[in-house]
Design an enzyme around this catalytic site. Sequence first.
Site, PDB file in Angstrom:
ATOM      1  N   LYS A  46      18.946 -22.634   5.376  1.00  0.00           N
ATOM      2  CA  LYS A  46      19.309 -23.451   6.544  1.00  0.00           C
ATOM      3  C   LYS A  46      19.996 -24.728   6.086  1.00  0.00           C
ATOM      4  O   LYS A  46      21.027 -25.130   6.600  1.00  0.00           O
ATOM      5  CB  LYS A  46      18.061 -23.777   7.370  1.00  0.00           C
ATOM      6  CG  LYS A  46      17.527 -22.616   8.167  1.00  0.00           C
ATOM      7  CD  LYS A  46      18.337 -22.311   9.389  1.00  0.00           C
ATOM      8  CE  LYS A  46      19.085 -21.044   9.505  1.00  0.00           C
ATOM      9  NZ  LYS A  46      18.957 -19.863   8.856  1.00  0.00           N
ATOM     10  N   CYS A  90      36.009 -12.064  13.104  1.00  0.00           N
ATOM     11  CA  CYS A  90      37.060 -12.678  13.934  1.00  0.00           C
ATOM     12  C   CYS A  90      36.686 -12.406  15.387  1.00  0.00           C
ATOM     13  O   CYS A  90      35.832 -11.589  15.674  1.00  0.00           O
ATOM     14  CB  CYS A  90      38.413 -12.025  13.659  1.00  0.00           C
ATOM     15  SG  CYS A  90      38.861 -12.096  11.949  1.00  0.00           S
ATOM     16  N   GLU A 143      23.547 -24.079   4.321  1.00  0.00           N
ATOM     17  CA  GLU A 143      24.660 -23.499   5.101  1.00  0.00           C
ATOM     18  C   GLU A 143      25.193 -24.461   6.154  1.00  0.00           C
ATOM     19  O   GLU A 143      26.339 -24.329   6.575  1.00  0.00           O
ATOM     20  CB  GLU A 143      24.266 -22.173   5.726  1.00  0.00           C
ATOM     21  CG  GLU A 143      23.271 -22.220   6.855  1.00  0.00           C
ATOM     22  CD  GLU A 143      23.049 -20.828   7.468  1.00  0.00           C
ATOM     23  OE1 GLU A 143      24.004 -20.048   7.582  1.00  0.00           O
ATOM     24  OE2 GLU A 143      21.909 -20.537   7.809  1.00  0.00           O
ATOM     25  N   GLU A 190      14.221 -19.527   3.247  1.00  0.00           N
ATOM     26  CA  GLU A 190      14.888 -19.755   4.538  1.00  0.00           C
ATOM     27  C   GLU A 190      15.181 -21.236   4.746  1.00  0.00           C
ATOM     28  O   GLU A 190      16.262 -21.601   5.205  1.00  0.00           O
ATOM     29  CB  GLU A 190      14.020 -19.205   5.668  1.00  0.00           C
ATOM     30  CG  GLU A 190      14.537 -19.430   7.077  1.00  0.00           C
ATOM     31  CD  GLU A 190      15.887 -18.784   7.351  1.00  0.00           C
ATOM     32  OE1 GLU A 190      16.368 -17.993   6.508  1.00  0.00           O
ATOM     33  OE2 GLU A 190      16.508 -19.117   8.376  1.00  0.00           O
ATOM     34  N   ARG A 247      32.673 -16.970  15.714  1.00  0.00           N
ATOM     35  CA  ARG A 247      32.853 -15.768  14.873  1.00  0.00           C
ATOM     36  C   ARG A 247      33.857 -16.015  13.760  1.00  0.00           C
ATOM     37  O   ARG A 247      33.993 -15.210  12.846  1.00  0.00           O
ATOM     38  CB  ARG A 247      33.347 -14.598  15.718  1.00  0.00           C
ATOM     39  CG  ARG A 247      32.409 -14.157  16.810  1.00  0.00           C
ATOM     40  CD  ARG A 247      33.060 -13.097  17.666  1.00  0.00           C
ATOM     41  NE  ARG A 247      33.292 -11.902  16.903  1.00  0.00           N
ATOM     42  CZ  ARG A 247      32.392 -10.908  16.770  1.00  0.00           C
ATOM     43  NH1 ARG A 247      31.218 -11.030  17.335  1.00  0.00           N
ATOM     44  NH2 ARG A 247      32.648  -9.848  16.069  1.00  0.00           N
ATOM     45  N   TRP A 270      38.652 -15.421  10.915  1.00  0.00           N
ATOM     46  CA  TRP A 270      37.898 -15.779   9.707  1.00  0.00           C
ATOM     47  C   TRP A 270      38.600 -15.008   8.597  1.00  0.00           C
ATOM     48  O   TRP A 270      38.551 -13.777   8.558  1.00  0.00           O
ATOM     49  CB  TRP A 270      36.437 -15.350   9.849  1.00  0.00           C
ATOM     50  CG  TRP A 270      35.577 -15.799   8.718  1.00  0.00           C
ATOM     51  CD1 TRP A 270      35.121 -17.053   8.475  1.00  0.00           C
ATOM     52  CD2 TRP A 270      35.083 -14.982   7.657  1.00  0.00           C
ATOM     53  NE1 TRP A 270      34.355 -17.073   7.341  1.00  0.00           N
ATOM     54  CE2 TRP A 270      34.316 -15.828   6.805  1.00  0.00           C
ATOM     55  CE3 TRP A 270      35.195 -13.647   7.324  1.00  0.00           C
ATOM     56  CZ2 TRP A 270      33.666 -15.366   5.673  1.00  0.00           C
ATOM     57  CZ3 TRP A 270      34.546 -13.182   6.190  1.00  0.00           C
ATOM     58  CH2 TRP A 270      33.805 -14.032   5.375  1.00  0.00           C
ATOM     59  N   LYS A 316      29.593 -16.152  12.060  1.00  0.00           N
ATOM     60  CA  LYS A 316      28.314 -15.723  12.623  1.00  0.00           C
ATOM     61  C   LYS A 316      28.044 -14.246  12.340  1.00  0.00           C
ATOM     62  O   LYS A 316      26.907 -13.855  12.147  1.00  0.00           O
ATOM     63  CB  LYS A 316      28.309 -15.940  14.141  1.00  0.00           C
ATOM     64  CG  LYS A 316      27.002 -15.566  14.828  1.00  0.00           C
ATOM     65  CD  LYS A 316      25.849 -16.436  14.397  1.00  0.00           C
ATOM     66  CE  LYS A 316      24.545 -16.028  15.040  1.00  0.00           C
ATOM     67  NZ  LYS A 316      23.391 -16.749  14.472  1.00  0.00           N
ATOM     68  N   HIS A 339       8.060 -21.742 -14.750  1.00  0.00           N
ATOM     69  CA  HIS A 339       8.893 -20.801 -15.533  1.00  0.00           C
ATOM     70  C   HIS A 339      10.361 -21.208 -15.531  1.00  0.00           C
ATOM     71  O   HIS A 339      11.229 -20.388 -15.800  1.00  0.00           O
ATOM     72  CB  HIS A 339       8.726 -19.385 -14.956  1.00  0.00           C
ATOM     73  CG  HIS A 339       7.318 -18.910 -15.007  1.00  0.00           C
ATOM     74  ND1 HIS A 339       6.686 -18.536 -16.168  1.00  0.00           N
ATOM     75  CD2 HIS A 339       6.383 -18.811 -14.032  1.00  0.00           C
ATOM     76  CE1 HIS A 339       5.421 -18.200 -15.912  1.00  0.00           C
ATOM     77  NE2 HIS A 339       5.214 -18.351 -14.618  1.00  0.00           N
ATOM     78  N   ASN A 361      40.232  -7.335  14.225  1.00  0.00           N
ATOM     79  CA  ASN A 361      39.038  -7.814  13.525  1.00  0.00           C
ATOM     80  C   ASN A 361      38.592  -6.666  12.623  1.00  0.00           C
ATOM     81  O   ASN A 361      38.344  -5.565  13.089  1.00  0.00           O
ATOM     82  CB  ASN A 361      37.934  -8.156  14.528  1.00  0.00           C
ATOM     83  CG  ASN A 361      36.621  -8.467  13.826  1.00  0.00           C
ATOM     84  OD1 ASN A 361      36.617  -8.845  12.655  1.00  0.00           O
ATOM     85  ND2 ASN A 361      35.501  -8.284  14.526  1.00  0.00           N
ATOM     86  N   GLY A 362      38.529  -6.908  11.309  1.00  0.00           N
ATOM     87  CA  GLY A 362      38.091  -5.858  10.383  1.00  0.00           C
ATOM     88  C   GLY A 362      38.939  -5.883   9.121  1.00  0.00           C
ATOM     89  O   GLY A 362      39.601  -6.883   8.826  1.00  0.00           O
TER      90      GLY A 362
HETATM   91  C1  AGP Z   1      21.668 -17.193   8.630  1.00  0.00           C
HETATM   92  O1  AGP Z   1      21.503 -18.507   9.115  1.00  0.00           O
HETATM   93  C2  AGP Z   1      23.113 -16.872   8.294  1.00  0.00           C
HETATM   94  N1  AGP Z   1      23.963 -17.140   9.359  1.00  0.00           N
HETATM   95  C3  AGP Z   1      23.275 -15.500   7.683  1.00  0.00           C
HETATM   96  O2  AGP Z   1      22.574 -15.490   6.476  1.00  0.00           O
HETATM   97  C4  AGP Z   1      22.802 -14.302   8.531  1.00  0.00           C
HETATM   98  O3  AGP Z   1      21.395 -14.290   8.615  1.00  0.00           O
HETATM   99  C5  AGP Z   1      23.258 -13.009   7.833  1.00  0.00           C
HETATM  100  O4  AGP Z   1      24.667 -13.004   7.795  1.00  0.00           O
HETATM  101  C6  AGP Z   1      22.759 -11.741   8.521  1.00  0.00           C
HETATM  102  O5  AGP Z   1      23.285 -11.648   9.811  1.00  0.00           O
HETATM  103  P1  AGP Z   1      22.636 -10.550  10.818  1.00  0.00           P
HETATM  104  O6  AGP Z   1      21.218 -10.956  11.052  1.00  0.00           O
HETATM  105  O7  AGP Z   1      23.479 -10.637  12.045  1.00  0.00           O
HETATM  106  O8  AGP Z   1      22.728  -9.218  10.145  1.00  0.00           O
END
Ligand code: AGP
Length: 610
Positions: free
Chosen positions: A485, A2, A488, A481, A28, A75, A605, A504, A99-100
């Site tokens: 990308k 948040c 997400e 990766e 966030r 969030w 984020k 496999h 936040n938490g």
């Molecule tokens: C990556 O595109 C995502 N947003 C997510 O997987 C991110 O890499 C993950 O949450 C780790 O975040 P950090 O690198 O801030 O620890």
Amino acid sequence: MCGIVGYIGNKHKTINVLMDGLQRLEYRGYDSSGIAVIENGHSKIVKSRGKLRNLKKKLSRKTLSGYVGIGHTRWATHGKATEKNAHPHVSGSVSVVHNGIIENYQELKKELIKKGYVFYSDTDTEVIAHLIEDYYKNGLSFENAVRSAFKSIEGSYAVAVISDKAPDRIIAIRKFSPLIIAIGEKENYLASDISAILSYSRKVIFLDDGDVAILEKNGYRITDLEGKEVKRDVSVINWDPVSIEKGGYRHYMLKEIHEQSRAVLDTIRGRFSEEMGEVYFEGLNYKSFNNIKRIVALGCGTSFHACLIGKYMIEKISGIPVEVDLSSEFRYRGPVIDSKTLAIAVSQSGETADTSEALLEARRKGAKTLAITNVERSKIARESDMVIYTRAGPEIGVASTKAFTTQLIVLYLFSIYLGKNRKIITEKKAKDLIGEVLYTPQLLEKALKLEDEIKELGRNLYNYSNFLFLGRGPNYPIALEGALKLKEISYIHAEGHAAGEMKHGPIALVDENMPVVLIAPRNGVTYNKLLGNLQEIRARRGKIIFLTSGEVSEELEKHVDKTIRIPECSSIISPLIAVIPLQLLAYYIAMYKGTDIDQPRNLAKVVTVE
Ligand code: AGP
């Protein structure tokens, strides 16, 4: 998770500072938002579900003055994304944003209900508001009421509190979730991170766990939970405020994809001597690594993928064995760690709870700890024995791009650092590898020139419902990766696999409706194996996107639906280059699909809860 922002002062309209800050913090978390401003001795609360624009619309119909206020963009963790669960939460004169996660909120809630408090939301945060109000109305001062409340609260929190009975201050407290205060002239600010207030003040204090900050118009105090003053350094932030704007790009993500060459250059700057064949990191002394026999690398999501590639780099160049763990799995598997282990935590935000907890577990078991992170003085940076900062600048897009490539270049430099100091590689080899590092920014620029081609490819592919990404060696994590990308930001189902795994199981998925991105730079020792995978896919009518480097024969071109050619480079640098077209492909497919690229649904984020 948040975003929190607060302002006290009368040089700026409180509501403008709050909304400007929340705008910059929306990445966030953005399923609801709200503000509280004290006006003529009364708290005015305005909240809304959904994006910040809904709150803005509500506020446009009101005139809120007053010179103290707090704001929040959420969030959801406890309680659905509804207006009643939006922050601030109120009890009597007290308004709270948080936040938490409050881990013992159920038992605290029971106690408060017995005392007659009525709960209006399903959140854990509301407990904080009633608890403070309870202490406050029973005679404690406002700041002691906050301190007493948090003595019985367990969990993670960054909290800002105001009361219309104490309209001359904001009280802030943090544990495990990030919170900074920023100092102005006759005004002060607080926020979850720098980007929210950078356009107002560069003088920033990073609060530590257990800090209680009392912000007034003309000054601030910081104490511990017992009320004892603590001293905290003031850092002057030299980020350029423009760097947190979109710079003319449609989305932060596209801007950050294009910043990668500069970000890698900034990250390597001052960290090597090519003529000496030396690598060095500020604050690191090789003696700390003398007795290291093994490394565990920890990360989540994209940072986990960086760890997987780091394994190839470190083992190949320094000869030290590397285990890679998902942070969320590490501490539950009873890891075998000792004082000869180096635990490397890779995290863009430096606030990911899973990675922070994994690092603390490794530390408890005697490991030396090294953080590779993009945020100065972030939680993981402060919990580590040593830190190497990526210098990617603020990464606002939820999908990580420039943080990833700068993590990889740090891991590559660190591999050379270890290999040279352990005498595994000669000075000449070190110079050659450093030469490759120096050339990487130019290779990234060349790869970015594929943008128009990739945009066209995205237009042709955005209607497909499933994708496979395949790679081998250091490009197997790039397959992971590329899939991450795409899924997400476009919400399309995508899987990454080691290409050798196709036979496999995954090959059962392949038919004419399955685009398969085959990552096969020519330099890899497994190039011919990948050509075998290509034929397997072709035999099952899969649509083949062949990502390679160097010349491609006419014969081969006939077997693929699209060839993407990245610039030639060594196999171990190729992941940094191969990922560029995959970032662009995910971006343009999402753009054609019309999804919210910078703030994809269900994501945040920074994930500061486990
Ligand atoms: C990556 O595109 C995502 N947003 C997510 O997987 C991110 O890499 C993950 O949450 C780790 O975040 P950090 O690198 O801030 O620890």
